[in-house]
Design a protein around this motif. Structure first.
Motif, PDB file in Angstrom:
ATOM      1  N   LEU A   1     143.065  53.634  11.042  1.00 53.13           N
ATOM      2  CA  LEU A   1     143.933  54.092  12.113  1.00 53.13           C
ATOM      3  C   LEU A   1     145.166  53.189  12.254  1.00 53.13           C
ATOM      4  N   SER A   2     144.963  51.892  12.131  1.00 52.07           N
ATOM      5  CA  SER A   2     146.079  50.957  12.260  1.00 52.07           C
ATOM      6  C   SER A   2     147.131  51.185  11.177  1.00 52.07           C
ATOM      7  N   ALA A   3     146.678  51.435   9.966  1.00 48.44           N
ATOM      8  CA  ALA A   3     147.620  51.678   8.863  1.00 48.44           C
ATOM      9  C   ALA A   3     148.402  52.964   9.091  1.00 48.44           C
ATOM     10  N   ALA A   4     147.716  53.993   9.592  1.00 54.42           N
ATOM     11  CA  ALA A   4     148.408  55.254   9.862  1.00 54.42           C
ATOM     12  C   ALA A   4     149.470  55.054  10.934  1.00 54.42           C
ATOM     13  N   ARG A   5     149.142  54.284  11.954  1.00 55.05           N
ATOM     14  CA  ARG A   5     150.128  54.027  13.012  1.00 55.05           C
ATOM     15  C   ARG A   5     151.310  53.217  12.479  1.00 55.05           C
ATOM     16  N   MET A   6     151.058  52.326  11.560  1.00 54.89           N
ATOM     17  CA  MET A   6     152.159  51.568  10.971  1.00 54.89           C
ATOM     18  C   MET A   6     153.049  52.472  10.128  1.00 54.89           C
ATOM     19  N   GLN A   7     152.437  53.406   9.399  1.00 55.84           N
ATOM     20  CA  GLN A   7     153.235  54.365   8.631  1.00 55.84           C
ATOM     21  C   GLN A   7     154.110  55.212   9.558  1.00 55.84           C
ATOM     22  N   VAL A   8     153.571  55.579  10.700  1.00 61.97           N
ATOM     23  CA  VAL A   8     154.348  56.348  11.678  1.00 61.97           C
ATOM     24  C   VAL A   8     155.547  55.540  12.150  1.00 61.97           C
ATOM     25  N   GLN A   9     155.314  54.302  12.518  1.00 68.73           N
ATOM     26  CA  GLN A   9     156.406  53.473  13.014  1.00 68.73           C
ATOM     27  C   GLN A   9     157.463  53.243  11.935  1.00 68.73           C
ATOM     28  N   ASP A  10     157.017  52.987  10.721  1.00 64.53           N
ATOM     29  CA  ASP A  10     157.971  52.809   9.620  1.00 64.53           C
ATOM     30  C   ASP A  10     158.780  54.084   9.378  1.00 64.53           C
ATOM     31  N   GLY A  11     158.106  55.224   9.431  1.00 67.12           N
ATOM     32  CA  GLY A  11     158.798  56.493   9.191  1.00 67.12           C
ATOM     33  C   GLY A  11     159.826  56.794  10.257  1.00 67.12           C
ATOM     34  N   ILE A  12     159.462  56.561  11.514  1.00 63.79           N
ATOM     35  CA  ILE A  12     160.417  56.790  12.597  1.00 63.79           C
ATOM     36  C   ILE A  12     161.600  55.850  12.461  1.00 63.79           C
ATOM     37  N   GLY A  13     161.330  54.593  12.093  1.00 65.98           N
ATOM     38  CA  GLY A  13     162.410  53.632  11.909  1.00 65.98           C
ATOM     39  C   GLY A  13     163.386  54.070  10.826  1.00 65.98           C
ATOM     40  N   THR A  14     162.855  54.628   9.752  1.00 63.16           N
ATOM     41  CA  THR A  14     163.704  55.115   8.670  1.00 63.16           C
ATOM     42  C   THR A  14     164.529  56.314   9.124  1.00 63.16           C
ATOM     43  N   LEU A  15     163.916  57.193   9.904  1.00 59.71           N
ATOM     44  CA  LEU A  15     164.585  58.420  10.362  1.00 59.71           C
ATOM     45  C   LEU A  15     165.624  58.144  11.441  1.00 59.71           C
ATOM     46  N   LEU A  16     165.486  57.035  12.142  1.00 58.41           N
ATOM     47  CA  LEU A  16     166.333  56.763  13.292  1.00 58.41           C
ATOM     48  C   LEU A  16     167.814  56.674  12.933  1.00 58.41           C
ATOM     49  N   GLU A  17     168.128  56.048  11.811  1.00 59.94           N
ATOM     50  CA  GLU A  17     169.536  55.923  11.429  1.00 59.94           C
ATOM     51  C   GLU A  17     170.165  57.296  11.165  1.00 59.94           C
ATOM     52  N   GLU A  18     169.394  58.187  10.544  1.00 64.22           N
ATOM     53  CA  GLU A  18     169.890  59.545  10.297  1.00 64.22           C
ATOM     54  C   GLU A  18     170.093  60.277  11.622  1.00 64.22           C
ATOM     55  N   ALA A  19     169.180  60.042  12.562  1.00 65.03           N
ATOM     56  CA  ALA A  19     169.309  60.675  13.879  1.00 65.03           C
ATOM     57  C   ALA A  19     170.589  60.230  14.570  1.00 65.03           C
ATOM     58  N   ARG A  20     170.910  58.966  14.441  1.00 65.37           N
ATOM     59  CA  ARG A  20     172.150  58.461  15.049  1.00 65.37           C
ATOM     60  C   ARG A  20     173.380  59.105  14.392  1.00 65.37           C
ATOM     61  N   LYS A  21     173.342  59.215  13.073  1.00 57.71           N
ATOM     62  CA  LYS A  21     174.481  59.818  12.371  1.00 57.71           C
ATOM     63  C   LYS A  21     174.705  61.252  12.816  1.00 57.71           C
ATOM     64  N   LEU A  22     173.607  61.986  13.043  1.00 58.10           N
ATOM     65  CA  LEU A  22     173.694  63.399  13.395  1.00 58.10           C
ATOM     66  C   LEU A  22     173.756  63.632  14.900  1.00 58.10           C
ATOM     67  N   ALA A  23     173.608  62.544  15.675  1.00 57.70           N
ATOM     68  CA  ALA A  23     173.638  62.619  17.139  1.00 57.70           C
ATOM     69  C   ALA A  23     172.523  63.508  17.691  1.00 57.70           C
ATOM     70  N   VAL A  24     171.328  63.378  17.104  1.00 58.81           N
ATOM     71  CA  VAL A  24     170.150  64.097  17.589  1.00 58.81           C
ATOM     72  C   VAL A  24     169.074  63.077  17.945  1.00 58.81           C
ATOM     73  N   PRO A  25     168.787  62.847  19.214  1.00 56.51           N
ATOM     74  CA  PRO A  25     167.746  61.895  19.597  1.00 56.51           C
ATOM     75  C   PRO A  25     166.365  62.310  19.082  1.00 56.51           C
ATOM     76  N   LEU A  26     165.547  61.320  18.790  1.00 57.12           N
ATOM     77  CA  LEU A  26     164.166  61.528  18.365  1.00 57.12           C
ATOM     78  C   LEU A  26     163.251  61.365  19.572  1.00 57.12           C
ATOM     79  N   ALA A  27     162.415  62.362  19.828  1.00 52.90           N
ATOM     80  CA  ALA A  27     161.488  62.323  20.955  1.00 52.90           C
ATOM     81  C   ALA A  27     160.059  62.243  20.431  1.00 52.90           C
ATOM     82  N   ILE A  28     159.437  61.083  20.583  1.00 48.52           N
ATOM     83  CA  ILE A  28     158.036  60.912  20.181  1.00 48.52           C
ATOM     84  C   ILE A  28     157.158  61.616  21.210  1.00 48.52           C
TER      85      ILE A  28
END
Length: 281
Positions: A116-143
């Motif tokens: 479970l811990s590894a899956a949660r880390m993958q989630v956090q890493d994935g959101i972190g990677t996606l965040l820069e694209e979200a900023r470029k496109l001006a679309v907030p990410l809602a967890i």
């Protein structure tokens, strides 16, 4: 509590059971007087995104969220990267639709894993990677934290506090592009609910608010959500807490009801949503 005005209310298209083409559903929602909608990717991707965006703008509807992210956890690096790229494509569509946020249902345990811990880390890493694209496109990410019953296959983020912790870790300055979608169905049971809502409100991270109800008994944990007022959630108090925390956005109805509401005429479903939003929410 003041009654909700329909212009402040949104219909998640799942509430109507995905029984009609998305353009028909959009017209129904607008004709019924609602101020917004939240479409699903499979509906939009099966149509012409630009055409759908034009229709939404012409009807002066607000897109309260675009549903939903591809799950982040996977058993291989190649699949994890593919999942992120899928989310990037969806973010581009969300931007074209003018969505106020991209709703992230983050995913459960990869096949064959109990970590479970590894899956949660993958989630956090994935959101972190996606965040820069979200900023470029001006679309907030809602967890969107999901009820713990979904931790195995749909979401390893199960409380508002968990989602808030991820947002703070990845976006400590809070530039408005990473927050939380609060869904009553998933969070109503949490003993820390009031404090959690207050905390994300103070941090200005409430990006969406979804309503339905929890039926007793519930016959299907995914597809037997209740219409507001038919279950045990104190919806009026929940809304008061969210608004006291500073949320002034739209109230979105999201009901998965395979054996009940999805079998009724769509216009009747919308009429019932209108009534309940103004009497029990």
């Amino acid at each position: 509590m003041n009654s909700l005005y329909l212009t402040r209310c949104s219909i998640n298209t799942a509430t109507l059971g995905h029984r009609e083409p998305i353009d028909v559903t959009i017209d129904r929602i607008a004709k019924a007087g609602f101020g917004g909608l939240a479409p699903w990717r499979h509906e939009v991707e099966a149509a012409d995104v630009s055409k759908i965006a034009r229709q939404i703008r012409a009807l002066e509807l607000k897109v309260t969220g675009y549903c939903r992210s591809t799950y982040f956890p996977a058993s291989t690096q190649a699949q994890r990267q593919a999942n992120i790229q899928s989310n990037v494509r969806a973010l581009n569509d969300a931007a074209e639709l003018g969505a106020t946020c991209f709703v992230m249902v983050v995913g459960g345990l990869p096949e064959g894993s109990c970590d479970l811990s590894a899956a949660r880390m993958q989630v956090q890493d994935g959101i972190g990677t996606l965040l820069e694209e979200a900023r470029k496109l001006a679309v907030p990410l809602a967890i969107e934290p999901l009820h713990p019953m979904y931790a195995g296959e749909r979401s390893v983020v199960n409380t508002i506090d968990q989602a808030h912790a991820i947002a703070r870790e990845l976006d400590p300055q809070n530039d408005g592009f990473l927050g939380v979608a609060v869904d009553v169905y998933h969070c109503w049971w949490d003993p820390q609910l009031d404090a959690a809502i207050s905390s994300i409100g103070k941090d200005n991270r409430i990006l969406a608010y979804h309503v339905s109800d929890w039926l007793v008994p519930t016959t299907d944990l995914l597809l037997d959500r209740g219409m507001m007022g038919d279950g045990v959630i104190d919806l009026e108090r929940f809304r008061q807490n969210v608004e006291n925390a500073g949320y002034a956005g739209m109230v979105e109805v999201e009901i998965f009801s395979r054996d009940n509401w999805w079998n009724l005429p769509p216009d009747l479903v919308l009429q019932t949503c209108e009534e309940r939003l103004q009497t029990v929410c």
